[in-house]
Motif scaffolding. Structure first.
Motif, PDB file in Angstrom:
ATOM      1  N   HIS A  97       0.794  -1.238   0.000  1.00 53.14           N
ATOM      2  CA  HIS A  97       0.000   0.000   0.000  1.00 53.14           C
ATOM      3  C   HIS A  97       0.824   1.285   0.000  1.00 53.14           C
ATOM      4  O   HIS A  97       0.258   2.369  -0.139  1.00 53.14           O
ATOM      5  CB  HIS A  97      -0.984  -0.008   1.184  1.00 53.14           C
ATOM      6  CG  HIS A  97      -2.280   0.682   0.882  1.00 53.14           C
ATOM      7  ND1 HIS A  97      -3.357   0.668   1.742  1.00 53.14           N
ATOM      8  CD2 HIS A  97      -2.684   1.409  -0.192  1.00 53.14           C
ATOM      9  CE1 HIS A  97      -4.351   1.377   1.203  1.00 53.14           C
ATOM     10  NE2 HIS A  97      -3.965   1.829   0.041  1.00 53.14           N
ATOM     11  N   ASP A 122      -9.946   0.341   4.045  1.00 57.05           N
ATOM     12  CA  ASP A 122      -8.759  -0.304   4.629  1.00 57.05           C
ATOM     13  C   ASP A 122      -9.070  -0.654   6.088  1.00 57.05           C
ATOM     14  O   ASP A 122      -9.878   0.020   6.728  1.00 57.05           O
ATOM     15  CB  ASP A 122      -7.606   0.721   4.568  1.00 57.05           C
ATOM     16  CG  ASP A 122      -6.223   0.125   4.753  1.00 57.05           C
ATOM     17  OD1 ASP A 122      -6.086  -0.870   5.500  1.00 57.05           O
ATOM     18  OD2 ASP A 122      -5.265   0.676   4.176  1.00 57.05           O
ATOM     19  N   ASP A 126      -3.047   3.935   8.043  1.00 55.41           N
ATOM     20  CA  ASP A 126      -1.840   4.236   7.257  1.00 55.41           C
ATOM     21  C   ASP A 126      -1.379   5.678   7.435  1.00 55.41           C
ATOM     22  O   ASP A 126      -0.978   6.350   6.481  1.00 55.41           O
ATOM     23  CB  ASP A 126      -2.066   3.885   5.773  1.00 55.41           C
ATOM     24  CG  ASP A 126      -2.259   2.381   5.564  1.00 55.41           C
ATOM     25  OD1 ASP A 126      -1.997   1.599   6.504  1.00 55.41           O
ATOM     26  OD2 ASP A 126      -2.671   1.989   4.462  1.00 55.41           O
ATOM     27  N   ASP A 241      -7.643  -1.431   0.001  1.00 51.59           N
ATOM     28  CA  ASP A 241      -6.741  -2.406   0.610  1.00 51.59           C
ATOM     29  C   ASP A 241      -7.602  -3.625   0.954  1.00 51.59           C
ATOM     30  O   ASP A 241      -8.602  -3.496   1.679  1.00 51.59           O
ATOM     31  CB  ASP A 241      -6.121  -1.785   1.873  1.00 51.59           C
ATOM     32  CG  ASP A 241      -5.051  -2.650   2.508  1.00 51.59           C
ATOM     33  OD1 ASP A 241      -5.193  -3.891   2.477  1.00 51.59           O
ATOM     34  OD2 ASP A 241      -4.089  -2.089   3.072  1.00 51.59           O
TER      35      ASP A 241
HETATM   36 MN    MN Z   1      -3.389  -0.122   3.906  1.00 50.78          MN
END
Ligand code: MN
Length: 328
Positions: A97, A122, A126, A241
């Motif tokens: 990612h 996701d 992140d 993701d």
């Molecule tokens: Mn991710």
């Protein structure tokens, strides 16, 4: 009608476990086994990788392989720029990612004056930086890179030398920083965060739709709310993701699997509805890792079914493209 182009970024040097570079090929095998001609139907381009550096032992760092990741950003953003300028809609198929920050850089390099919204589907936020990361894996940092976020308020690591230089370089990549704003991000399915990320989510009132929110409101309502929230953005990038899906029901074939996520049905319906928005200019599917799949190739098969349906929606849609800031 949108003309789709597949951009394959097989880089996996931002991940902590090995094997995400095989994710795109695993999706291709799923396509062949489903007797689909998907990969014959669209032009595609494979961007170069720096994966060979993994054959050497890596030094511990708060941002592992950061120098090589910046090279991957260069390859990817260059390819995206060409794709947009030739009037195509890019679907990025990525290994890990960290790719997303290169994608965002490519979008902003092509459309520097457009306000870019990001829909992040996701299990993770992140939002780490080298200053806060517990792992040093850059696939936990793409949103912080794009936001130009150090999160020094929650600093736990001393970042210096080549790591610091590499981090500054990533944040400022393509000469624009920040590339996105907190108020232009929407999270779907984020459920496995660290304190340092929670701090940023709270501080910046990040818009989050949990798995439960989506189930309670209904997918259409949640999507309408997200689109309304991003009303002031000119373009929208959707990053999917696969760990947003429930690892116990779908598969553990991803670097950081998390339970209590979306089912395949929910992820599909969510993405198809999100992709209908005319402002969507790029879609990314990432983090399939067939070497971790306890069910053979089920994660890639699931990702492929979602990808095929997504492309069908995108093909029918009016083209969102502009060239050099002008409508094509
Ligand atoms: Mn991710």
């Amino acid at each position: 009608m949108s003309k789709i182009k597949l951009i394959e970024n097989h880089s996996e040097i931002g991940a902590g476990t090995r094997g995400a570079s095989l994710g795109v090929d695993a999706i291709k095998i799923a396509s062949i086994n489903a007797s689909s001609e998907f990969f014959a139907n669209f032009p595609s381009e494979k961007v170069p990788t720096e994966n060979d550096i993994l054959f050497k032992r890596r030094k511990p760092s708060f941002a592992k392989n950061i120098k090589e990741i910046s090279k991957v950003f260069e390859y990817l953003s260059h390819s995206l720029k060409n794709t947009f300028n030739n009037g195509f809609f890019p679907i990025v198929l990525a290994g890990d990612h960290s790719s997303a920050a290169g994608t965002i850089a490519g979008i902003k390099a092509t459309f520097p004056n457009k306000r870019l919204g990001v829909i992040w589907v996701d299990a993770h936020a992140d939002l780490h930086s080298p200053y806060t990361t517990p792992s040093g894996n850059v696939h936990g940092m793409p949103l912080a890179i794009s936001l130009g976020e150090d999160n020094l308020d929650r600093k736990s690591n001393e970042v210096k030398g080549a790591t610091l230089e590499g981090w500054e370089n990533l944040k400022n990549f393509a000469g624009i920083s920040p590339k996105i704003n907190y108020e232009d991000i929407v999270f779907f399915g984020v459920r496995d965060t660290e304190d340092q990320e929670d701090y940023l989510i709270k501080k910046h009132h990040l818009k989050c739709f949990s798995v439960t929110d989506v189930r309670t409101k209904g997918i259409e309502t949640a999507v309408n709310e997200a689109n309304e929230y991003l009303e002031n953005c000119d373009l929208i990038y959707i990053s999917f993701d696969v760990d947003s899906m429930d690892c116990n029901y779908v598969s553990h074939g991803t670097g950081t699997p998390v339970p209590v996520g979306f089912s395949e049905y929910e992820a599909t319906k969510l993405l198809l509805n999100l992709l209908k928005n005319e402002k969507v200019c790029c879609f990314e599917v990432t983090e399939v890792n067939p070497t971790l799949d306890e069910k053979c190739n089920v994660m890639a098969e699931t990702a492929f079914r979602i990808l095929e349906k997504s492309a069908a929606i995108l093909e029918k849609k009016k083209s969102p493209f502009t060239r050099n800031g002008q409508a094509v």
